[in-house]
Design a protein around this motif. Structure first.
Motif, PDB file in Angstrom:
ATOM      1  N   PRO A  62      36.126 -32.440 167.154  1.00  0.00           N
ATOM      2  CA  PRO A  62      36.487 -33.842 167.349  1.00  0.00           C
ATOM      3  C   PRO A  62      37.967 -34.132 167.092  1.00  0.00           C
ATOM      4  O   PRO A  62      38.548 -34.995 167.747  1.00  0.00           O
ATOM      5  CB  PRO A  62      35.595 -34.596 166.363  1.00  0.00           C
ATOM      6  CG  PRO A  62      34.955 -33.586 165.507  1.00  0.00           C
ATOM      7  CD  PRO A  62      35.112 -32.264 166.149  1.00  0.00           C
ATOM      8  N   VAL A  63      38.591 -33.406 166.186  1.00  0.00           N
ATOM      9  CA  VAL A  63      40.014 -33.639 165.912  1.00  0.00           C
ATOM     10  C   VAL A  63      40.846 -33.244 167.125  1.00  0.00           C
ATOM     11  O   VAL A  63      41.747 -33.985 167.549  1.00  0.00           O
ATOM     12  CB  VAL A  63      40.468 -32.881 164.641  1.00  0.00           C
ATOM     13  CG1 VAL A  63      41.975 -33.001 164.450  1.00  0.00           C
ATOM     14  CG2 VAL A  63      39.727 -33.388 163.417  1.00  0.00           C
ATOM     15  N   GLU A  64      40.540 -32.109 167.709  1.00  0.00           N
ATOM     16  CA  GLU A  64      41.262 -31.669 168.905  1.00  0.00           C
ATOM     17  C   GLU A  64      41.086 -32.676 170.044  1.00  0.00           C
ATOM     18  O   GLU A  64      42.040 -33.022 170.739  1.00  0.00           O
ATOM     19  CB  GLU A  64      40.763 -30.294 169.352  1.00  0.00           C
ATOM     20  CG  GLU A  64      41.436 -29.788 170.617  1.00  0.00           C
ATOM     21  CD  GLU A  64      40.827 -28.479 171.109  1.00  0.00           C
ATOM     22  OE1 GLU A  64      41.192 -28.071 172.232  1.00  0.00           O
ATOM     23  OE2 GLU A  64      40.019 -27.873 170.396  1.00  0.00           O
ATOM     24  N   THR A  65      39.870 -33.166 170.225  1.00  0.00           N
ATOM     25  CA  THR A  65      39.606 -34.151 171.266  1.00  0.00           C
ATOM     26  C   THR A  65      40.382 -35.435 171.002  1.00  0.00           C
ATOM     27  O   THR A  65      40.955 -36.021 171.924  1.00  0.00           O
ATOM     28  CB  THR A  65      38.092 -34.446 171.351  1.00  0.00           C
ATOM     29  OG1 THR A  65      37.406 -33.220 171.600  1.00  0.00           O
ATOM     30  CG2 THR A  65      37.787 -35.442 172.450  1.00  0.00           C
ATOM     31  N   ALA A  66      40.420 -35.880 169.745  1.00  0.00           N
ATOM     32  CA  ALA A  66      41.165 -37.094 169.387  1.00  0.00           C
ATOM     33  C   ALA A  66      42.652 -36.920 169.678  1.00  0.00           C
ATOM     34  O   ALA A  66      43.299 -37.821 170.227  1.00  0.00           O
ATOM     35  CB  ALA A  66      40.946 -37.426 167.920  1.00  0.00           C
ATOM     36  N   VAL A  67      43.209 -35.777 169.337  1.00  0.00           N
ATOM     37  CA  VAL A  67      44.633 -35.510 169.597  1.00  0.00           C
ATOM     38  C   VAL A  67      44.905 -35.541 171.101  1.00  0.00           C
ATOM     39  O   VAL A  67      45.896 -36.122 171.551  1.00  0.00           O
ATOM     40  CB  VAL A  67      45.061 -34.157 168.969  1.00  0.00           C
ATOM     41  CG1 VAL A  67      46.439 -33.739 169.450  1.00  0.00           C
ATOM     42  CG2 VAL A  67      45.019 -34.247 167.451  1.00  0.00           C
ATOM     43  N   LYS A  68      44.029 -34.932 171.899  1.00  0.00           N
ATOM     44  CA  LYS A  68      44.206 -34.951 173.356  1.00  0.00           C
ATOM     45  C   LYS A  68      44.181 -36.378 173.900  1.00  0.00           C
ATOM     46  O   LYS A  68      44.992 -36.738 174.757  1.00  0.00           O
ATOM     47  CB  LYS A  68      43.117 -34.121 174.039  1.00  0.00           C
ATOM     48  CG  LYS A  68      43.304 -32.637 173.904  1.00  0.00           C
ATOM     49  CD  LYS A  68      42.179 -31.881 174.605  1.00  0.00           C
ATOM     50  CE  LYS A  68      42.337 -30.388 174.447  1.00  0.00           C
ATOM     51  NZ  LYS A  68      41.220 -29.646 175.072  1.00  0.00           N
ATOM     52  N   LEU A  69      43.253 -37.185 173.401  1.00  0.00           N
ATOM     53  CA  LEU A  69      43.168 -38.572 173.872  1.00  0.00           C
ATOM     54  C   LEU A  69      44.396 -39.381 173.453  1.00  0.00           C
ATOM     55  O   LEU A  69      44.914 -40.186 174.234  1.00  0.00           O
ATOM     56  CB  LEU A  69      41.888 -39.225 173.345  1.00  0.00           C
ATOM     57  CG  LEU A  69      40.596 -38.726 173.977  1.00  0.00           C
ATOM     58  CD1 LEU A  69      39.387 -39.260 173.217  1.00  0.00           C
ATOM     59  CD2 LEU A  69      40.523 -39.133 175.440  1.00  0.00           C
ATOM     60  N   ILE A  70      44.855 -39.170 172.238  1.00  0.00           N
ATOM     61  CA  ILE A  70      46.060 -39.879 171.774  1.00  0.00           C
ATOM     62  C   ILE A  70      47.257 -39.490 172.624  1.00  0.00           C
ATOM     63  O   ILE A  70      48.018 -40.344 173.073  1.00  0.00           O
ATOM     64  CB  ILE A  70      46.322 -39.580 170.284  1.00  0.00           C
ATOM     65  CG1 ILE A  70      45.258 -40.262 169.428  1.00  0.00           C
ATOM     66  CG2 ILE A  70      47.726 -40.026 169.879  1.00  0.00           C
ATOM     67  CD1 ILE A  70      45.245 -39.825 167.988  1.00  0.00           C
TER      68      ILE A  70
END
Length: 75
Positions: A62-70
């Motif tokens: 989820p952290v990687e996904t959040a960084v990609k979305l940001i």
């Protein structure tokens, strides 16, 4: 006075927003768009009898996904 504060998060975490409210609103808007009648009460009753709980795939990271979305939407 209203419902307890945790009532709102329960809706989110239990999937009610995704599986009930979202679909009901989609059908209501479709009725407005097409003019084809939508029986909200019948739909809600059927949903209670046979809820269509969607399958979700959890994020593996989820952290990687959040960084990609940001990064994607912060430009």
């Amino acid at each position: 006075m209203g419902p307890p504060v945790n009532d709102y998060s329960c809706r989110l975490w239990s999937g009610l927003i995704r599986d009930f409210y979202h679909e009901r609103m989609r059908l209501l808007l479709e009725e407005k768009k097409t003019g084809k009648p939508f029986d909200k009460n019948a739909w809600e009753e059927q949903w209670v009898i046979n809820p269509q709980i969607s399958k979700i795939k959890p994020f593996t990271d989820p952290v990687e996904t959040a960084v990609k979305l940001i990064n994607k939407y912060s430009k």
